[in-house]
Design a protein around this motif. Structure first.
Motif, PDB file in Angstrom:
ATOM      1  N   ILE A 189       3.255 -33.154   3.242  1.00  0.00           N
ATOM      2  CA  ILE A 189       2.311 -32.129   3.700  1.00  0.00           C
ATOM      3  C   ILE A 189       2.107 -32.360   5.194  1.00  0.00           C
ATOM      4  CG2 ILE A 189      -0.046 -31.245   3.475  1.00  0.00           C
ATOM      5  CD1 ILE A 189      -0.013 -32.359   0.574  1.00  0.00           C
ATOM      6  N   LYS A 190       2.571 -31.415   6.002  1.00  0.00           N
ATOM      7  CA  LYS A 190       2.505 -31.592   7.453  1.00  0.00           C
ATOM      8  C   LYS A 190       1.765 -30.429   8.104  1.00  0.00           C
ATOM      9  CE  LYS A 190       6.660 -34.412   7.948  1.00  0.00           C
ATOM     10  NZ  LYS A 190       7.954 -34.603   8.665  1.00  0.00           N
ATOM     11  N   GLY A 191       0.772 -30.765   8.901  1.00  0.00           N
ATOM     12  CA  GLY A 191       0.028 -29.746   9.630  1.00  0.00           C
ATOM     13  C   GLY A 191      -0.706 -28.771   8.737  1.00  0.00           C
ATOM     14  N   ALA A 192      -1.193 -29.257   7.592  1.00  0.00           N
ATOM     15  CA  ALA A 192      -1.892 -28.365   6.661  1.00  0.00           C
ATOM     16  C   ALA A 192      -3.238 -27.943   7.231  1.00  0.00           C
ATOM     17  CB  ALA A 192      -2.100 -29.064   5.320  1.00  0.00           C
ATOM     18  N   ARG A 193      -3.609 -26.730   6.925  1.00  0.00           N
ATOM     19  CA  ARG A 193      -4.929 -26.223   7.281  1.00  0.00           C
ATOM     20  C   ARG A 193      -5.893 -26.435   6.102  1.00  0.00           C
ATOM     21  NH1 ARG A 193      -6.399 -25.625  12.548  1.00  0.00           N
ATOM     22  NH2 ARG A 193      -4.665 -24.753  13.737  1.00  0.00           N
ATOM     23  N   ILE A 194      -7.161 -26.460   6.433  1.00  0.00           N
ATOM     24  CA  ILE A 194      -8.210 -26.677   5.426  1.00  0.00           C
ATOM     25  C   ILE A 194      -8.682 -25.314   4.919  1.00  0.00           C
ATOM     26  CG2 ILE A 194     -10.495 -27.634   4.987  1.00  0.00           C
ATOM     27  CD1 ILE A 194      -9.925 -29.606   7.313  1.00  0.00           C
ATOM     28  N   LEU A 195      -8.562 -25.107   3.624  1.00  0.00           N
ATOM     29  CA  LEU A 195      -8.981 -23.831   3.039  1.00  0.00           C
ATOM     30  C   LEU A 195     -10.485 -23.789   2.812  1.00  0.00           C
ATOM     31  CD1 LEU A 195      -7.944 -21.109   1.995  1.00  0.00           C
ATOM     32  CD2 LEU A 195      -7.710 -22.164  -0.265  1.00  0.00           C
ATOM     33  N   ALA A 196     -11.084 -24.928   2.451  1.00  0.00           N
ATOM     34  CA  ALA A 196     -12.529 -24.953   2.181  1.00  0.00           C
ATOM     35  C   ALA A 196     -13.055 -26.377   2.277  1.00  0.00           C
ATOM     36  CB  ALA A 196     -12.827 -24.384   0.797  1.00  0.00           C
ATOM     37  N   LEU A 197     -14.313 -26.489   2.660  1.00  0.00           N
ATOM     38  CA  LEU A 197     -15.056 -27.747   2.652  1.00  0.00           C
ATOM     39  C   LEU A 197     -16.201 -27.568   1.657  1.00  0.00           C
ATOM     40  CD1 LEU A 197     -15.277 -28.416   6.511  1.00  0.00           C
ATOM     41  CD2 LEU A 197     -13.771 -29.591   4.877  1.00  0.00           C
ATOM     42  N   LEU A 198     -16.057 -28.153   0.488  1.00  0.00           N
ATOM     43  CA  LEU A 198     -16.988 -27.912  -0.610  1.00  0.00           C
ATOM     44  C   LEU A 198     -17.880 -29.118  -0.848  1.00  0.00           C
ATOM     45  CD1 LEU A 198     -14.378 -26.228  -2.985  1.00  0.00           C
ATOM     46  CD2 LEU A 198     -16.017 -25.086  -1.470  1.00  0.00           C
ATOM     47  N   GLY A 199     -19.000 -28.886  -1.501  1.00  0.00           N
ATOM     48  CA  GLY A 199     -19.994 -29.925  -1.721  1.00  0.00           C
ATOM     49  C   GLY A 199     -19.806 -30.656  -3.039  1.00  0.00           C
ATOM     50  N   ASP A 200     -20.901 -31.194  -3.548  1.00  0.00           N
ATOM     51  CA  ASP A 200     -20.880 -31.968  -4.788  1.00  0.00           C
ATOM     52  C   ASP A 200     -20.949 -31.065  -6.009  1.00  0.00           C
ATOM     53  OD1 ASP A 200     -20.903 -34.251  -3.215  1.00  0.00           O
ATOM     54  OD2 ASP A 200     -23.071 -34.548  -3.398  1.00  0.00           O
ATOM     55  N   LYS A 201     -20.413 -31.566  -7.115  1.00  0.00           N
ATOM     56  CA  LYS A 201     -20.495 -30.907  -8.421  1.00  0.00           C
ATOM     57  C   LYS A 201     -20.020 -29.457  -8.374  1.00  0.00           C
ATOM     58  CE  LYS A 201     -23.840 -33.866 -10.729  1.00  0.00           C
ATOM     59  NZ  LYS A 201     -24.966 -33.913 -11.675  1.00  0.00           N
ATOM     60  N   ILE A 202     -18.906 -29.244  -7.713  1.00  0.00           N
ATOM     61  CA  ILE A 202     -18.270 -27.929  -7.758  1.00  0.00           C
ATOM     62  C   ILE A 202     -17.650 -27.778  -9.142  1.00  0.00           C
ATOM     63  CG2 ILE A 202     -16.405 -26.509  -6.821  1.00  0.00           C
ATOM     64  CD1 ILE A 202     -18.831 -26.726  -4.995  1.00  0.00           C
ATOM     65  N   THR A 203     -18.130 -26.796  -9.901  1.00  0.00           N
ATOM     66  CA  THR A 203     -17.675 -26.628 -11.281  1.00  0.00           C
ATOM     67  C   THR A 203     -16.417 -25.775 -11.337  1.00  0.00           C
ATOM     68  OG1 THR A 203     -18.901 -24.586 -11.719  1.00  0.00           O
ATOM     69  CG2 THR A 203     -20.106 -26.669 -11.989  1.00  0.00           C
ATOM     70  N   THR A 204     -15.780 -25.805 -12.490  1.00  0.00           N
ATOM     71  CA  THR A 204     -14.623 -24.932 -12.673  1.00  0.00           C
ATOM     72  C   THR A 204     -15.035 -23.464 -12.641  1.00  0.00           C
ATOM     73  OG1 THR A 204     -14.846 -25.275 -15.062  1.00  0.00           O
ATOM     74  CG2 THR A 204     -13.213 -26.614 -13.896  1.00  0.00           C
ATOM     75  N   ASP A 205     -16.313 -23.177 -12.899  1.00  0.00           N
ATOM     76  CA  ASP A 205     -16.802 -21.801 -12.746  1.00  0.00           C
ATOM     77  C   ASP A 205     -16.918 -21.419 -11.271  1.00  0.00           C
ATOM     78  OD1 ASP A 205     -18.212 -19.912 -15.066  1.00  0.00           O
ATOM     79  OD2 ASP A 205     -17.685 -21.909 -15.738  1.00  0.00           O
ATOM     80  N   HIS A 206     -17.257 -22.378 -10.416  1.00  0.00           N
ATOM     81  CA  HIS A 206     -17.221 -22.106  -8.986  1.00  0.00           C
ATOM     82  C   HIS A 206     -15.792 -21.807  -8.538  1.00  0.00           C
ATOM     83  CE1 HIS A 206     -21.119 -24.529  -8.596  1.00  0.00           C
ATOM     84  NE2 HIS A 206     -21.396 -23.358  -8.043  1.00  0.00           N
ATOM     85  N   ILE A 207     -14.844 -22.584  -9.063  1.00  0.00           N
ATOM     86  CA  ILE A 207     -13.452 -22.459  -8.636  1.00  0.00           C
ATOM     87  C   ILE A 207     -12.829 -21.191  -9.204  1.00  0.00           C
ATOM     88  CG2 ILE A 207     -11.190 -23.577  -8.627  1.00  0.00           C
ATOM     89  CD1 ILE A 207     -12.725 -26.253  -9.106  1.00  0.00           C
ATOM     90  N   SER A 208     -13.024 -20.967 -10.494  1.00  0.00           N
ATOM     91  CA  SER A 208     -12.431 -19.791 -11.147  1.00  0.00           C
ATOM     92  C   SER A 208     -13.500 -19.128 -12.003  1.00  0.00           C
ATOM     93  CB  SER A 208     -11.247 -20.216 -12.021  1.00  0.00           C
ATOM     94  OG  SER A 208     -10.645 -19.088 -12.625  1.00  0.00           O
ATOM     95  N   PRO A 209     -14.259 -18.196 -11.437  1.00  0.00           N
ATOM     96  CA  PRO A 209     -15.381 -17.598 -12.165  1.00  0.00           C
ATOM     97  C   PRO A 209     -14.920 -16.822 -13.388  1.00  0.00           C
ATOM     98  CG  PRO A 209     -14.952 -16.404 -10.119  1.00  0.00           C
ATOM     99  CD  PRO A 209     -14.117 -17.634 -10.079  1.00  0.00           C
ATOM    100  N   ALA A 210     -15.792 -16.795 -14.391  1.00  0.00           N
ATOM    101  CA  ALA A 210     -15.493 -16.074 -15.625  1.00  0.00           C
ATOM    102  C   ALA A 210     -16.244 -14.755 -15.707  1.00  0.00           C
ATOM    103  CB  ALA A 210     -15.849 -16.937 -16.826  1.00  0.00           C
ATOM    104  N   GLY A 211     -17.209 -14.554 -14.816  1.00  0.00           N
ATOM    105  CA  GLY A 211     -18.109 -13.418 -14.935  1.00  0.00           C
ATOM    106  C   GLY A 211     -17.605 -12.139 -14.297  1.00  0.00           C
ATOM    107  N   SER A 212     -18.542 -11.307 -13.881  1.00  0.00           N
ATOM    108  CA  SER A 212     -18.237  -9.953 -13.431  1.00  0.00           C
ATOM    109  C   SER A 212     -17.432  -9.948 -12.133  1.00  0.00           C
ATOM    110  CB  SER A 212     -19.525  -9.158 -13.243  1.00  0.00           C
ATOM    111  OG  SER A 212     -20.354  -9.788 -12.284  1.00  0.00           O
ATOM    112  N   ILE A 213     -16.675  -8.883 -11.945  1.00  0.00           N
ATOM    113  CA  ILE A 213     -15.833  -8.703 -10.761  1.00  0.00           C
ATOM    114  C   ILE A 213     -16.536  -7.734  -9.819  1.00  0.00           C
ATOM    115  CG2 ILE A 213     -13.588  -7.914  -9.918  1.00  0.00           C
ATOM    116  CD1 ILE A 213     -12.460  -8.613 -12.704  1.00  0.00           C
TER     117      ILE A 213
END
Length: 594
Positions: free
Chosen positions: A355-379
């Motif tokens: 991995i060379k010269g990668a950019r940062i997509l996100a800086l996330l905090g503590d206890k990021i759930t799988t629902d934060h990552i891939s929500p199941a709710g409304s669009i």
């Protein structure tokens, strides 16, 4: 179903005579029951009073006398709170978690209605779930409590959206047989269907005027549901404080109308005689609940409801089906699409590149759930997934939700990190305050855009991606799309302070490198802003749990070597990673012996 929430892969309860009795009650075939009986006994899985106690590596003890009525909330299933502490707990959360001190008593108008609403008012009360609605004791209890409440003259508060969506048709049968459904109907708990609804964000929108008042005034509204999970952004986009409760407590909170009261000591309301009515006045006894179960939960109901269950109704039978050895992909479908995981696959895996010269997509905090990552709710209409559906002439009213479109990777990758409550430290306002929602900043342009759009732009630029997180990254439900979507966005590595066990495994399974900060380090402590680039070398020789280095290049050109630990934990996982993921590993092995 809920094992991941308490850190397990599964929970095991030994088979015993009560198990066989349930199989008989639920009208299972006699031969199947005999097979279960014989198999479990042959395997040493059947337990009787004479069975020796299993040997465990560790044990926990729970005194039943310490068990009290409880809810879980307002953001996580593990956030248990005793019923008599819900009031104080919400007041504290309003100040600390929702940053709204001193506003608990405020009330706001609702257009066209003769009532007002405020913080902690229950906007949704739903009896729902694939799990606890399979338990007759709590469903019968809810029906009896509703019957008693109606007899006292109580009504659900007018701002509460109520619903009943059990996971089994049998529930409708025994509630009807017991004569309890009319009382539930009188309180608004009408049967809306069987299956996943409010628990996965599929309860539909709130009334327009209530939604408007909530959003115009920043009201922290509550939901009380008998579902499995209450992660942020899951239940409803209008509701931030979500509490899990038993079905009878769901009914009780619909009567009370808010969570800033102590239901164990304060009245639910006034009865038709003008006297205060307390929860204890309408709560059914265990003896009455058991009597109703014995009289109304019968083998005949199971048999009649499920005799032809696999035939489906007339609508299901009209669905056209094409026959063939393989699935015929429909390129016009917005529900099911052919995923790109195997595009360009070869029998021999391509070498792992650094991995060379990668950019940062996100800086996330503590206890990021799988629902934060891939929500199941409304669009949301203005989200990348919403734009995709609109381009294909899908009306917003027909968007459904992410959970029902999980067969379409185009929707799901656009929904990855699109949770309306997620906080990415690269998404800030002019005052430096981190904003909610799935946006990020693209570098070097500095433009703020959705995480999906940024990932696609980086892809066209040929730039790999990494993301950073705090402790317990990926906790919550074991949602495979949280890893799949991350892969499809082009993320090559995740660097966190700790991982939830199952999600770490899923990342490896999708060919993503999970890396761990050494003790005491975090993305905050090394001063990341998102403008940096990241280089990680030696990936072609990576070994389980080896120490590695991430070279961080800051915006001013300064570099820093950050020590990390590879969280590929086993040789098998190394094989998955070198194959690009477990899917490729399995497919190549199958092809090799075909």
């Amino acid at each position: 179903n809920m094992a991941p929430e308490y850190g397990a892969t599964c929970g095991f309860f030994p088979v015993d005579n009560e198990t066989l009795n349930y199989l008989k009650l639920s009208s299972r075939d006699d031969a199947r029951i005999a097979l279960v009986d014989a198999y479990c006994k042959a395997q040493g899985l059947f337990r009787t009073s004479a069975s020796a106690d299993p040997v465990f590596t560790d044990t926990l003890e729970l005194a039943l006398e310490d068990v009290v009525p409880s809810l879980a909330g307002p953001k996580r299933p593990e956030g248990r709170v005793a019923l008599n502490a819900v009031k104080a707990g919400f007041a504290a959360a309003l100040e600390t978690e929702y940053k709204k001190p001193g506003v608990l008593g405020q009330r706001f108008k609702v257009d066209g209605k003769d009532f007002d609403i405020g913080h902690g008012d229950v906007a949704i009360a739903a009896i729902t779930s694939c799990t606890n609605t399979s338990n007759p004791s709590v469903l019968i209890a809810a029906g009896l409590l509703a019957r008693n409440a109606v007899a006292k003259g109580l009504k659900s508060k007018p701002w509460v959206k109520t619903s009943l969506a059990p996971g089994s048709q049998v529930v409708a049968g025994y509630l009807d047989k017991a004569g309890l459904q009319p009382a539930l109907d009188a309180l608004g708990f009408n049967l809306v269907g069987f299956g996943c609804t409010t628990c996965i964000g599929n309860s539909g929108p709130l009334p327009t005027e209530i939604s408007k008042s909530i959003n115009d005034n920043g009201i922290i509204a509550a939901a009380v549901l008998s579902g499995n999970r209450n992660f942020e952004g899951r239940v409803s986009p209008d509701v931030q404080a979500n509490y899990l409760a038993s079905p009878p407590l769901v009914v009780a909170f619909a009567l009370a109308g808010n969570v800033h009261m102590d239901l164990s000591t304060e009245p639910l309301g006034k009865g038709s005689d003008g006297a205060d009515v307390y929860l204890r006045d309408i709560w059914p006894s265990n003896q009455e609940i058991q009597k109703f179960i014995m009289e109304n939960v019968t083998r005949d109901i199971f048999k009649s409801r499920y005799a032809d269950v696999f035939k489906g109704d007339a609508g299901w039978q009209k669905v056209p089906v094409t026959k063939g050895m393989t699935y015929g992909w429909n390129s016009g479908s917005t529900y099911v699409q052919n995923p790109p995981y195997f595009q360009g696959i070869t029998m021999t895996p391509k070498p792992i590149v650094d991995i060379k010269g990668a950019r940062i997509l996100a800086l996330l905090g503590d206890k990021i759930t799988t629902d934060h990552i891939s929500p199941a709710g409304s669009i949301k209409k203005d989200s990348p997934a919403g734009a995709y559906l609109l381009e294909r002439q899908v009306r917003p009213a027909d968007f459904n939700q992410y959970g029902t479109r999980r067969g379409n990777h185009e929707v799901m990758m656009r929904g990855t990190f699109a949770n309306i409550r997620i906080k990415n430290a690269m998404n800030v306002d002019d005052g430096g305050r981190t904003l909610e929602g799935g946006n990020t900043k693209h570098y070097p342009s500095g433009k703020v855009m959705s995480i999906f759009d940024a990932a696609m732009q980086y892809e066209t630029e040929g730039v790999p991606l990494v993301l950073f997180a705090g402790v317990e990254y990926g906790n919550g439900s074991s949602r495979d799309w949280a890893a799949k979507g991350t892969n499809l966005l082009g993320v090559k590595a995740v660097i966190a302070q700790s991982y939830e066990r199952i999600h770490r495994s899923n990342l490896v399974g999708m060919g993503i490198l999970p890396l761990l900060f050494e003790d005491g380090l975090s993305w905050q402590s090394i001063g990341l802003t998102g403008a940096e680039t990241v280089t990680i070398e030696g990936l072609d020789k990576v070994r389980p749990r080896q120490k590695m280095i991430a070279k961080i290049t800051y915006a001013d050109g300064v570099t820093k070597d950050v020590p990390l630990i590879c969280r590929i934990d086993t040789e098998d996982e190394i094989a998955y990673y070198r194959n690009g993921g477990i899917l490729h590993y399995v497919l190549r092995n199958l092809a090799a012996v075909a």
